[in-house]
Design a protein around this motif. Structure first.
Motif, PDB file in Angstrom:
ATOM      1  N   ARG A  85      29.871 -67.517  77.192  1.00  0.00           N
ATOM      2  CA  ARG A  85      28.264 -67.472  76.715  1.00  0.00           C
ATOM      3  C   ARG A  85      28.314 -68.066  75.275  1.00  0.00           C
ATOM      4  N   ARG A  91      16.823 -67.035  74.557  1.00  0.00           N
ATOM      5  CA  ARG A  91      18.003 -66.580  74.468  1.00  0.00           C
ATOM      6  C   ARG A  91      18.032 -65.111  73.625  1.00  0.00           C
ATOM      7  N   ARG A  92      17.176 -65.113  72.873  1.00  0.00           N
ATOM      8  CA  ARG A  92      17.372 -63.686  72.117  1.00  0.00           C
ATOM      9  C   ARG A  92      16.927 -62.673  73.118  1.00  0.00           C
ATOM     10  N   GLY A  94      21.339 -58.110  78.126  1.00  0.00           N
ATOM     11  CA  GLY A  94      22.774 -58.707  78.714  1.00  0.00           C
ATOM     12  C   GLY A  94      23.454 -57.648  79.675  1.00  0.00           C
ATOM     13  N   SER A 102      26.215 -71.145  74.023  1.00  0.00           N
ATOM     14  CA  SER A 102      24.878 -70.574  73.130  1.00  0.00           C
ATOM     15  C   SER A 102      25.222 -71.454  71.969  1.00  0.00           C
ATOM     16  N   ARG A 121      31.934 -63.795  78.379  1.00  0.00           N
ATOM     17  CA  ARG A 121      31.496 -63.543  77.022  1.00  0.00           C
ATOM     18  C   ARG A 121      31.965 -64.772  75.974  1.00  0.00           C
ATOM     19  N   ARG A 170      17.635 -71.309  67.430  1.00  0.00           N
ATOM     20  CA  ARG A 170      17.931 -70.461  68.819  1.00  0.00           C
ATOM     21  C   ARG A 170      16.741 -70.239  69.684  1.00  0.00           C
ATOM     22  N   TYR A 185      14.900 -68.323  80.132  1.00  0.00           N
ATOM     23  CA  TYR A 185      15.803 -69.120  79.426  1.00  0.00           C
ATOM     24  C   TYR A 185      15.736 -70.438  80.075  1.00  0.00           C
ATOM     25  N   ASP A 209      26.508 -59.328  81.455  1.00  0.00           N
ATOM     26  CA  ASP A 209      27.135 -60.487  80.467  1.00  0.00           C
ATOM     27  C   ASP A 209      27.500 -59.793  79.084  1.00  0.00           C
ATOM     28  N   ASP A 211      19.725 -61.932  75.305  1.00  0.00           N
ATOM     29  CA  ASP A 211      20.769 -61.203  74.804  1.00  0.00           C
ATOM     30  C   ASP A 211      20.779 -59.693  74.674  1.00  0.00           C
ATOM     31  N   GLU A 212      19.207 -59.406  74.658  1.00  0.00           N
ATOM     32  CA  GLU A 212      18.767 -58.072  74.784  1.00  0.00           C
ATOM     33  C   GLU A 212      19.368 -57.200  76.002  1.00  0.00           C
TER      34      GLU A 212
END
Length: 255
Positions: A225, A243-244, A250, A229, A222, A239, A96, A255, A247-248
């Motif tokens: 973030r 980042r995706r 996290g 984001s 949260r 996006r 990222y 996070d 998030d997966e």
């Protein structure tokens, strides 16, 4: 043709044809550049594993007539940041950071402070686990370097002081937090920040990666973030792929 010697971090490597590779580098001397590494996949003797993302290199290149794409002639690894590659959360954070740095600046514009920030962040990931506070600090510092720092110390719309005892709206379209009077003008979907989250972001904005030693409470993390984001996506217009992925994974990051 001009010969160049650059100190650079590999931000991205893309296979080209059957044996070549195109790499995107963030260099101290010339900012972001792309280079063609002929035969990089056919012979490990020439470049070895040096062209993997998150590697700090001393590189020799030459310009190509009529092209912004450089030719990579030789590299020496300065630091491999090897511990990053053994941990999924660190890989996600480094990926990222690399993509954000790549997207925030134009080619061939020196950004020594961004180069130093990326190296500092990769160094932190190399010696310790990834933590949300450090990633938020990296985002804020990167945005500052790119001239996109969100305003957190006052209303981004009217300049008035912000009540630090109540939640505020954080509006990427207006450039930061909004005071109570301007709150109704926030864009639909603009996230809210609690007083604790706003204080945490201010601390990370002012203190940088050094301030990330103090962890973020889960709820605060949260909120921070979500706010950053939204801000990054607003200014980049999309996006980030990294980042995706981030998030997966996290839960691995806490996070």
């Amino acid at each position: 043709m001009e010969q160049l010697k650059l100190t650079a971090v590999v931000l991205r490597a893309v296979d080209y044809g059957e044996s070549d590779r195109v790499v995107t580098l963030l260099s101290r001397e010339r900012g972001k550049v792309s280079a063609f590494a002929r035969g990089a996949r056919a012979s490990r003797r020439r470049f070895g594993g040096a062209l993997e993302p998150f590697t700090l290199l001393a590189a020799e290149l030459r310009t190509r007539p009529g092209s912004d794409l450089l030719t990579l002639e030789s590299v020496t690894v300065r630091r491999g940041f090897g511990a990053i590659r053994g941990d999924l959360a660190r890989i996600a954070c480094a990926g990222y950071a690399a993509e954000l740095a790549r997207e925030l600046v134009r080619d061939h514009e020196p950004h020594e402070d961004l180069f130093e920030l990326v190296v500092e962040y990769l160094g932190a990931l190399d010696v310790a686990a990834a933590v949300p506070a450090a990633l938020r600090a990296f985002e804020l510092a990167s945005l500052r370097i790119a001239g996109l720092m969100p305003r957190l110390d006052g209303c981004a719309r009217c300049g008035a002081d912000v009540d630090g005892a109540r939640p505020v709206r954080f509006d990427p379209g207006h450039g930061g937090v909004l005071c109570a009077a301007c709150g109704p003008a926030a864009s639909p979907g603009a996230p809210a920040l609690s007083p604790d989250a706003l204080r945490a972001l201010l601390r990370l904005q002012e203190g940088g990666l050094a301030a990330a030693a103090e962890p973020l409470a889960p709820a605060v993390g949260r909120e921070a973030r979500a706010a950053l984001s939204a801000f990054v996506e607003h200014h980049l217009g999309r996006r980030l792929a990294a980042r995706r992925f981030l998030d997966e994974i996290g839960p691995l990051l806490g996070d």
